[in-house]
Scaffold this motif. Sequence first.
Motif, mmCIF file in Angstrom:
data_model
loop_
_atom_site.group_PDB
_atom_site.id
_atom_site.type_symbol
_atom_site.label_atom_id
_atom_site.label_comp_id
_atom_site.label_asym_id
_atom_site.label_seq_id
_atom_site.Cartn_x
_atom_site.Cartn_y
_atom_site.Cartn_z
ATOM 1 N N GLU A 217 12.237 16.055 2.406
ATOM 2 C CA GLU A 217 11.654 15.666 1.295
ATOM 3 C C GLU A 217 11.490 14.103 1.162
ATOM 4 N N CYS A 218 10.933 13.605 0.138
ATOM 5 C CA CYS A 218 10.781 12.406 1.412
ATOM 6 C C CYS A 218 10.816 11.026 -0.141
ATOM 7 N N GLU A 219 10.927 9.805 0.120
ATOM 8 C CA GLU A 219 11.071 8.809 -0.702
ATOM 9 C C GLU A 219 9.363 8.689 -0.924
ATOM 10 N N LYS A 220 8.724 8.726 -0.388
ATOM 11 C CA LYS A 220 7.387 8.149 -0.238
ATOM 12 C C LYS A 220 6.176 9.495 -1.234
ATOM 13 N N PRO A 221 5.124 9.503 -1.599
ATOM 14 C CA PRO A 221 4.592 10.525 -1.581
ATOM 15 C C PRO A 221 3.768 10.805 0.148
ATOM 16 N N VAL A 222 3.733 12.435 0.361
ATOM 17 C CA VAL A 222 3.502 12.514 1.311
ATOM 18 C C VAL A 222 1.834 13.129 1.350
ATOM 19 N N ASP A 223 1.599 12.863 2.975
ATOM 20 C CA ASP A 223 0.059 12.696 3.697
ATOM 21 C C ASP A 223 -0.187 13.415 4.519
ATOM 22 N N VAL A 224 -0.877 14.301 4.399
ATOM 23 C CA VAL A 224 -1.472 14.793 5.839
ATOM 24 C C VAL A 224 -1.099 14.918 6.726
ATOM 25 N N ALA A 225 -2.801 14.377 6.591
ATOM 26 C CA ALA A 225 -3.481 13.686 7.892
ATOM 27 C C ALA A 225 -2.480 12.941 8.346
ATOM 28 N N ALA A 226 -2.345 11.755 7.756
ATOM 29 C CA ALA A 226 -1.167 10.540 8.165
ATOM 30 C C ALA A 226 -0.144 10.870 9.616
#
Length: 333
Positions: A249-258
Amino acid sequence: PLKVGIVGVTGAVGQEIISVLHKRGFEVSELKLFASARSSGKPMDTPFGSLMIEEFELEAARSCDVLFLAVSGDFALEWVPKLTAEGGPLVIDNSSAFRYDDSVPLCVPEINADVARKSKKRLVANPNCTTAIALMALAPLHKLFGIKRCIMSTYQAASGAGAPGMRELEEGVAAMSRGEKAENSVFAHPLPFNVIPHIDKFLDDMYTKEERKVTWETRKIMGMPDLLVSCTCVRIPTLRAHAEAITIECEKPVDVAAAIEALKNSPGVKVTDDPAANIYPMPLTATGQYDVEVGRVRKNDVFGDYGLDLFVCGDQLLRGAALNAVLIAEAVA
Ligand code: HSE
């Protein structure tokens, strides 16, 4: 060129250290092989030539520039203070004896080589294999999204228990294929055709020590003393690469491509992620490889935009031990 010593040279990790030193072209002026009295006095064929195995002796070990310890924590506790006293070698210890000592760097070189380089101590701890493999994937993801919490389930190979563990699995498989009972003394139960959710001893909080090593060592290497990490460690009947399912679980929204792009650009990581072609990390493909395979990267339903799931696989004896130790020597010596 450096004078290099390896203590525990007849074990699985000791053997791999010799091979990795040679394959990476580590400049060795002399290689000293140390083992117990039982194994000493015999020649060993190595890529550096046939070398005599010596019984461990303090002054001979102290004469090295770099000394790899591939032996037990009890041995390290007894000898490291004497080895690292004024003028001794750089000691790289594969046991857990000093990993949780605040004054001793615990190092995965791609992540925190600077901590080991700056340390005044002539001792660097090599991490638990499971942790080193996971962090190769988690460190670049943390830089991108900031990891808040982490849940891991591991699928650990017999090699984590050394050559005797691998032997017990192979002999057990052979026995069962003859219709006989598989004997077990290394593992708590017969490993062939089984999975065992028990590695190392159970602690008071009902986690095992192996599971807590993942928590403690992740926090130390990542420099995140409060990071929440829960882990279930499971022994499976593979020979030498550990696999791990990881949810963050991350602090920022995740981006799969990034995430995939960052993993592709991380030294020591190989993105193996093409489900349409049945391509994902597996012990079969990670065995014998230096890179940690990462795949099955996807958003996670439970944590929504902030969650990421992934699957990693790394050779336990290489990234999880010998390669990591040699990379420490390259970074620090
Ligand atoms: N403790 C690990 C295992 C190996 O049993 O798989 C050493 O880090």
